[in-house]
Design a protein around this motif. Structure first.
Motif, mmCIF file in Angstrom:
data_model
loop_
_atom_site.group_PDB
_atom_site.id
_atom_site.type_symbol
_atom_site.label_atom_id
_atom_site.label_comp_id
_atom_site.label_asym_id
_atom_site.label_seq_id
_atom_site.Cartn_x
_atom_site.Cartn_y
_atom_site.Cartn_z
ATOM 1 N N ALA A 196 1.075 -1.002 -0.198
ATOM 2 C CA ALA A 196 -0.241 0.061 -0.090
ATOM 3 C C ALA A 196 1.089 1.033 -0.051
ATOM 4 C CB ALA A 196 -1.389 0.061 0.815
ATOM 5 N N VAL A 197 2.043 0.945 0.584
ATOM 6 C CA VAL A 197 3.076 2.322 0.442
ATOM 7 C C VAL A 197 3.389 2.544 0.011
ATOM 8 C CG1 VAL A 197 4.926 3.812 1.748
ATOM 9 C CG2 VAL A 197 3.162 2.778 3.711
ATOM 10 N N GLU A 198 4.283 1.792 -1.037
ATOM 11 C CA GLU A 198 4.705 1.868 -2.041
ATOM 12 C C GLU A 198 3.599 1.899 -3.262
ATOM 13 O OE1 GLU A 198 6.983 -1.229 -2.683
ATOM 14 O OE2 GLU A 198 8.788 -0.875 -1.246
ATOM 15 N N THR A 199 2.879 2.555 -3.320
ATOM 16 C CA THR A 199 1.359 2.581 -4.891
ATOM 17 C C THR A 199 0.940 3.841 -4.014
ATOM 18 O OG1 THR A 199 -0.025 1.560 -3.553
ATOM 19 C CG2 THR A 199 0.557 0.330 -5.394
ATOM 20 N N PHE A 200 2.018 4.876 -2.803
ATOM 21 C CA PHE A 200 1.071 5.984 -2.534
ATOM 22 C C PHE A 200 2.009 7.063 -2.974
ATOM 23 C CE2 PHE A 200 1.049 9.786 0.354
ATOM 24 C CZ PHE A 200 -1.044 10.098 0.461
ATOM 25 N N ASP A 201 1.565 8.363 -4.385
ATOM 26 C CA ASP A 201 1.626 8.619 -5.378
ATOM 27 C C ASP A 201 2.704 10.094 -4.530
ATOM 28 O OD1 ASP A 201 -0.585 10.160 -4.278
ATOM 29 O OD2 ASP A 201 -1.054 10.041 -6.164
ATOM 30 N N GLN A 202 3.030 10.317 -3.244
ATOM 31 C CA GLN A 202 3.778 11.108 -3.109
ATOM 32 C C GLN A 202 5.153 10.337 -2.386
ATOM 33 O OE1 GLN A 202 2.103 13.057 0.383
ATOM 34 N NE2 GLN A 202 -0.204 13.752 -0.710
ATOM 35 N N ASP A 203 6.130 11.406 -2.524
ATOM 36 C CA ASP A 203 7.173 10.790 -1.865
ATOM 37 C C ASP A 203 7.544 10.553 -0.672
ATOM 38 O OD1 ASP A 203 10.497 10.408 -2.433
ATOM 39 O OD2 ASP A 203 10.701 12.246 -3.202
ATOM 40 N N LEU A 204 7.443 9.967 -0.288
ATOM 41 C CA LEU A 204 7.036 10.370 1.893
ATOM 42 C C LEU A 204 8.433 8.741 2.072
ATOM 43 C CD1 LEU A 204 3.431 10.503 2.249
ATOM 44 C CD2 LEU A 204 5.009 12.522 2.460
ATOM 45 N N LYS A 205 8.906 9.060 3.242
ATOM 46 C CA LYS A 205 9.450 8.467 4.140
ATOM 47 C C LYS A 205 9.090 7.886 4.740
ATOM 48 C CE LYS A 205 13.179 11.212 4.132
ATOM 49 N NZ LYS A 205 13.578 12.333 4.534
ATOM 50 N N VAL A 206 8.918 6.518 4.970
ATOM 51 C CA VAL A 206 7.733 6.281 6.507
ATOM 52 C C VAL A 206 8.428 4.883 6.701
ATOM 53 C CG1 VAL A 206 5.254 5.132 6.016
ATOM 54 C CG2 VAL A 206 6.029 5.970 4.834
ATOM 55 N N GLN A 207 8.500 5.147 8.184
ATOM 56 C CA GLN A 207 8.580 4.109 9.297
ATOM 57 C C GLN A 207 7.318 3.343 9.800
ATOM 58 O OE1 GLN A 207 10.746 6.067 12.371
ATOM 59 N NE2 GLN A 207 12.554 7.031 10.847
ATOM 60 N N ILE A 208 7.820 2.349 9.962
ATOM 61 C CA ILE A 208 6.485 1.140 10.529
ATOM 62 C C ILE A 208 7.329 0.956 12.132
ATOM 63 C CG2 ILE A 208 7.695 -0.687 9.652
ATOM 64 C CD1 ILE A 208 3.923 -1.391 9.615
ATOM 65 N N TRP A 209 6.341 1.435 13.227
ATOM 66 C CA TRP A 209 6.789 0.781 14.528
ATOM 67 C C TRP A 209 6.007 -0.680 15.171
ATOM 68 C CZ3 TRP A 209 8.283 5.981 17.165
ATOM 69 C CH2 TRP A 209 9.159 6.658 16.767
ATOM 70 N N GLY A 210 6.095 -1.632 15.296
ATOM 71 C CA GLY A 210 5.916 -2.125 16.058
ATOM 72 C C GLY A 210 6.080 -2.168 17.736
ATOM 73 N N THR A 211 4.870 -2.294 18.600
ATOM 74 C CA THR A 211 5.570 -2.214 20.265
ATOM 75 C C THR A 211 4.237 -3.465 20.676
ATOM 76 O OG1 THR A 211 2.947 -0.412 20.274
ATOM 77 C CG2 THR A 211 5.496 0.768 19.141
ATOM 78 N N GLY A 212 4.938 -3.075 21.779
ATOM 79 C CA GLY A 212 4.185 -3.788 23.062
ATOM 80 C C GLY A 212 4.899 -4.821 23.778
ATOM 81 N N GLY A 213 5.143 -6.192 24.359
ATOM 82 C CA GLY A 213 6.173 -6.499 25.525
ATOM 83 C C GLY A 213 7.121 -6.274 25.735
ATOM 84 N N MET A 214 7.960 -7.218 26.042
ATOM 85 C CA MET A 214 8.024 -8.218 25.689
ATOM 86 C C MET A 214 7.804 -8.860 26.416
ATOM 87 S SD MET A 214 11.640 -8.338 24.046
ATOM 88 C CE MET A 214 11.639 -9.677 23.029
ATOM 89 N N SER A 215 7.793 -10.162 27.388
ATOM 90 C CA SER A 215 7.742 -11.098 27.819
ATOM 91 C C SER A 215 6.951 -10.508 30.136
ATOM 92 C CB SER A 215 8.604 -11.837 28.942
ATOM 93 O OG SER A 215 9.510 -12.410 29.534
ATOM 94 N N HIS A 216 5.591 -10.777 30.292
ATOM 95 C CA HIS A 216 5.046 -10.167 30.901
ATOM 96 C C HIS A 216 3.752 -10.626 31.021
ATOM 97 C CE1 HIS A 216 3.641 -7.223 28.274
ATOM 98 N NE2 HIS A 216 2.632 -6.430 28.644
ATOM 99 N N GLN A 217 3.581 -10.839 32.459
ATOM 100 C CA GLN A 217 2.382 -11.380 33.112
ATOM 101 C C GLN A 217 1.607 -10.303 34.007
ATOM 102 O OE1 GLN A 217 1.129 -15.434 32.752
ATOM 103 N NE2 GLN A 217 -0.180 -15.393 34.261
ATOM 104 N N LEU A 218 0.574 -9.724 34.413
ATOM 105 C CA LEU A 218 0.082 -8.459 34.337
ATOM 106 C C LEU A 218 -0.380 -9.454 36.031
ATOM 107 C CD1 LEU A 218 -0.470 -5.710 32.795
ATOM 108 C CD2 LEU A 218 1.811 -6.763 33.919
ATOM 109 N N GLN A 219 -1.040 -10.590 36.211
ATOM 110 C CA GLN A 219 -2.095 -10.985 37.223
ATOM 111 C C GLN A 219 -2.232 -12.639 37.494
ATOM 112 O OE1 GLN A 219 -3.137 -9.703 33.970
ATOM 113 N NE2 GLN A 219 -2.928 -12.249 33.412
ATOM 114 N N GLY A 220 -2.496 -13.249 38.488
ATOM 115 C CA GLY A 220 -2.346 -14.668 38.694
ATOM 116 C C GLY A 220 -1.010 -15.012 39.358
ATOM 117 N N ALA A 221 -0.858 -16.833 38.843
ATOM 118 C CA ALA A 221 0.398 -17.199 39.952
ATOM 119 C C ALA A 221 1.813 -16.746 39.697
ATOM 120 C CB ALA A 221 0.228 -18.442 39.963
ATOM 121 N N ARG A 222 1.335 -16.412 38.166
ATOM 122 C CA ARG A 222 2.757 -16.282 37.536
ATOM 123 C C ARG A 222 3.162 -14.486 37.423
ATOM 124 N NH1 ARG A 222 4.181 -19.607 31.749
ATOM 125 N NH2 ARG A 222 2.404 -18.309 31.189
ATOM 126 N N ALA A 223 2.250 -13.983 37.660
ATOM 127 C CA ALA A 223 2.320 -12.240 38.037
ATOM 128 C C ALA A 223 3.939 -12.087 37.934
ATOM 129 C CB ALA A 223 1.433 -12.068 38.437
#
Length: 290
Positions: free
Chosen positions: A177-204
């Motif tokens: 999709a980005v590569e078919t956009f008709d403006q000359d833009l530099k785009v970064q994509i950020w993936g967020t969240g993680g890493m290992s964690h548990q917020l509740q229960g016996a393994r919190a």
């Protein structure tokens, strides 16, 4: 033609935002973690994109359990920081890029992904903490984020959640999709969240350093293989909230090597630290070869 130049991966622990907002970044507990982003802040200043596409998960602020979109793309002109129960974070509003967002929605839906289109929403710590980590402290009255941001909220809170394969394929569709956009833009994509964690229960409080670092290895070297890891392994090895890591596969799938004859992306920075509010913090910057 627009192009994706790099991908960024980072945890979005809410306590990190609180530490920044309360001026605690130089305290002994927090200083080693924030030091891991010194390189990244300078790199972003030197390589500021025209647009960031931010993959994150909402934490019952924009979406409640009454409405749970699997993939929700923000197409608005701006987004306000959300009130998550203790007031909005004191950070600037987030400006969007409606033109590119609408183009991505059109293209990705035509590639058979059923996106939810969101024309109005607030954004919570899942989006604002990564911006703060990469951009530093900002005065909401005087400062602005360095570029527009397109939010892509992914359901990793209420099962069923999307598979790693589905997320990788969405990244591929976004790149097209980005590569078919008709403006000359530099785009970064950020993936967020993680890493290992548990917020509740016996393994919190669970943290699995070995599994986290193996995930980072595979994310760089074998994202297609990593996309086959089942949900139960994330839960077993990385805790109940470790499933957030599937969102990193969206960002990785958007890199040029995944389904093209290209070299692996360059690893510009890699950082891993525990603990940060009983959570493992992981961070990568990958750059597409010129």
């Amino acid at each position: 033609m627009a192009r994706i130049t790099a991908s960024v991966y980072t945890s979005h622990v809410p306590a990190i935002g609180a530490a920044m907002d309360l001026g605690k970044t130089h305290e002994p507990y927090w200083q080693p973690m924030f030091a891991g982003y010194d390189f990244s802040r300078q790199w972003l200043r030197d390589n500021t994109p025209d647009v960031i596409l931010m993959v994150y998960n909402d934490h019952a602020t924009a979406f409640s359990l009454d409405v749970i979109p699997t993939f929700a793309l923000g197409t608005a002109a701006e987004y306000q920081p959300a009130d998550e129960g203790w007031g909005p974070r004191p950070v600037p509003r987030v400006l969007g890029h409606p033109e590119l967002a609408s183009h991505i929605a059109q293209s990705v839906i035509q590639q058979d992904f059923d996106l939810t289109i969101v024309n109005k929403m607030d954004v919570d710590h899942g989006l604002t903490v990564p911006l703060s980590l990469m951009c530093g402290e900002k005065d909401p009255l005087k400062d602005a984020w360095p570029c527009p941001v397109i939010p892509l909220a992914v359901n990793v809170v209420q099962y069923p959640v999307p598979s790693g394969q589905r997320c990788l394929n969405l990244g591929r569709a976004i790149r097209k999709a980005v590569e078919t956009f008709d403006q000359d833009l530099k785009v970064q994509i950020w993936g967020t969240g993680g890493m290992s964690h548990q917020l509740q229960g016996a393994r919190a409080g669970l943290i699995n350093k070995a599994w986290d670092n193996r995930f980072l290895d595979l994310l760089v070297e074998n994202p297609v293989g990593l996309s086959q890891v089942p949900h139960i392994e994330y839960v077993r090895e990385a805790g109940s909230e470790g499933i957030e890591l599937v969102m990193w596969l969206i960002a990785r799938g958007a890199m040029a090597d995944v389904d093209q004859a290209r070299p692996l992306p360059r690893v510009l920075h890699r950082f891993y630290h525990v603990p940060a509010s009983n959570t493992a913090v992981g961070h990568l910057i990958l750059e597409n070869p010129a």
